[in-house]
Structure formats: C-alpha cells, structure tokens
Design an enzyme around this catalytic site. Sequence first.
Site: not given
Length: 486
Positions: A141-143, A145, A323
């Site tokens: 999940h982009h949350c 990395i 991020n």
Amino acid sequence: MEQLSGLDGWFLAMETSTVYGHVGSVCVVDASVAPGVEPRLTLEHLTRFIESRLPLVPIFRRRLVTVPLGLDHPYWIDDPDFDIEFHIRELALPAPGNDRQLAEQVARLHARPLDRSRPLWELYLITGLPDGHAAIYSKIHHCAIDGVSGGDLLTAVLDISPGGRPMPEGEVFEGERPPDPPWLLGRSVVALARQPLQAFRVVADLARSIPGLANAIGPSLVQRLPGRDSEDLLPTPGLHAPGTPFNAPLSAHRRWAFTELPLAEVKRLRAGSDRTVNDVVMALCAGALRRWLELHDVLPPAPLVAAVPVSVRATDEKGALGNKVSMMLAPLPTNLSDPNERLETMHQAMRAAKEQHGAIPASLLADVTQFAMPALANQAWRLSARLRLMERVNPWNLFISNIPGPNVPLYYAGAKVLAYYPVSALLDGQGLNITVMSYCGNLYFGLVSCRQLVPDLDVMAGFLREELDELTAAAATPRGPALAVG
C-alpha cells in the site's frame, strides 16, 4: 506504535470501489540459477527467504489500527497474528507462457484491493515463462512507501550476489496488543486541540507560497515558430488540462503493459546539451501519447499536462518508510509534430517546472493533508467520484514518474533479476499512469490504465520504442529555432 502522517492517510482515504491505493512491481528472474533449488525457484524457497528478511522490513509485519469514527489518522502496530503464508502465493501461466499472459495476470492481481485487517502487502511467484524465467509480482500500500522508500525496501530484499548476505539469527516476534478504543479517542482529542496552532502555521506558509502555486498550476510555454517573426504562445492548460479518453471515471479493472529501452540510447539524446535523462524520458512519453491519441483521432490542440512526483525526503530520513513527496506539473508538447522540437520544448518545460516547484515549501503538501480527518477525507473522495470532479476540473492528464535504480545485477532469493517493471496506481478521472525504473543499463517502463478507458495499452507501450527510434534519427538533423519559456 507509529501513527500515519496526513499524506500517508491520504492514500488510504482515496480508495473507493474502483480506486486502489497500492503500488507494485514485477521482477523477472532467471529462476534456474537459484542456489539449492532445482530446477526452479519454488514457493517454499521464496517464502523462507522473505521470512529471513522480515527483521529488515518491519512494515511487512505491521497492520493498521483505525481510530474510532475516523477522527484521526490510523496507527501501525506489529500484527500479533502475522501469517506469512497468507501474503506469499503462487500461480502458473498456461503453456507456452508469454509476455502478454504475464501482463494480463498482473493486471488482474493489481485490480484486487488489499485486506486492511492484515499487513498491507502481497507477493506472487508467477511461473510458466519461457527460458526458465519466472516473475515475482509484489504490491504494497502507498500509505507505507513512496518511490524512494520503496527503493530502500527493495534494497533489504535484493542481494548483489546469488549467495545473499549474512543475516542475524532469527528473533522471536510476538506482535503488539491493539490499543483500546477509548485510548485512541483520547489521543485524537489531544491532536485536535493542537490543530488551530498548526493551522495558523500552514496558512502562513500558504500565503507566502501563493505566487509559486499560481505558477505551478498554470505552466506556459512560448515557442518561436519557424518562419514567424513573433512569439506564439503554446495553448496553456492553466487550471484545466485538455480532455482525453483516459480522463474519465474508472472501472474496477486494469490493464498493465511494459517495455524496456536501453539507457545508453536515451543518454545519447542528451549528449552535448544540458538535458537530463528525465527530460528525454518525458519527451518519449509525450511522443508515445501523441501517437496513441492520433491513432484514435482524439489528439487535442493543447499540450497534455503531466503530474510528476518529486521526493522531498531529507538525507537524515533515508531508510524511513512512509511518504515524503511533493508534485510538480509540466506541460507535455503532444501538440508538436517535430520530434526535435518536442525534445527541446520538453527540456525547457521541465526546467521551468522545477523553478516553479522550487518556490513552494517542500513540506506544504504534507502539512495540508495533515488536517484531513480520515472519515471526512474518504467521504470527500467518494463525493468527488460521484460528481466526477477530477474529470471536470482535470488539472492534469496523467502521472509520470521516473525512479532511479541500481546499475549492478541483483538477485532475488538467489535468482538473478533480469528486469524490474513498476506497477503504479490510478486516481479517479486519471485513468493512465506511466512509471519508469532504471536498472542495470535499461529503462523499464510500466504503464497502468483502466481496462475500459485504454484497452490497447500495449500499443501505447510499443510507441515508446518507436519514439526513441524517431528521436535518435532526428538527432542527426539540424535543430530548429530556439525555444523559450515564459
């Protein structure tokens, strides 16, 4: 426990029934060279290998704990019920196995949301490719990395030799007990009490950044056209990029296409100039998009606009997950037919975009998103999707990312990595994403689209090679009049 930042939480809030917040990659490996594994890399061997690297990748054993009523951003805890076999899976392509089948399977896997009750990652060993090759598709999940921290995570998994590296002795992992809801509510109340002071600081930063923001969201190019005495302003997107078939509401299904280009050929196009590799990559994308839009008779007269993620990670934040990104907007000269003009105009556009982006505080995006309550942010995204706001406002047409990678051969569980292709995410109204990763002398392009909006994504990927050939041939011809930015 570690709490998600507002920007991390944004990637959770954006998820709907058709928008997913995970990103991924496909490593094509020579499975036959894995030491001690005959004749191929197996699921058991891969599972034990990832298990041995878990101390280096703590995010793989962390899951989310949400705050009641969505009043504050979630927290990471070490999952007391972690089960590695849930996360690592296997599938085989039907014989004879080819790139088209691989692309189709990756697209289907990428269109499945992650289970939020578990650590937010999955890994698939895909066998059945010719020549003893296999593919390892992973998504996270982009949350957790961004592009840079994803590279750091990859460093923990990949090795520079088939034999790997010495690893510490296995540790006892127990996990954490999830916090009680009243405790979470109490912390959220304290966080809310601090927000007025934080908001004052962010508003002050916004006020100082207004000139930079105005330029960043209204990029313009001036071109001196051949045979003309006056300067003609290229159509400027301002706050609204031109419409395309892929700027429309998404379905739940995806297409994925991939290709590779020699880095040496790309670098030759910048020789003797102050262009960067990224300038050339952006020009290649502009040319491929122009070809595809012309093929479908939908080429707009104005240049498309690309959103380009920019890392704002400080040196002392290297290795930290989450991020740390900002974004700049750059016009793509899709309206120019001459390849030399496209390349030079793209160079000028990227230079102007960087200057405009430099006028904006690096932390502004992170600061603004910090105030979005998860419950309200998710409802705002869903309302935006229903009202088709991104399609109507259309501030940009697509994301284009270029991530630098290692230039030495790497090994995954003992198997030599032959290629590394990105698999990125889409936003509603933004049905196309092009991400590039450099590795071992090549540029690896991964294109993601909505299956309904760009059904022939492989054609667009093929245009990248054609565009490189045309630019290479055009580089030998005299350049046209100079271009300027204004």
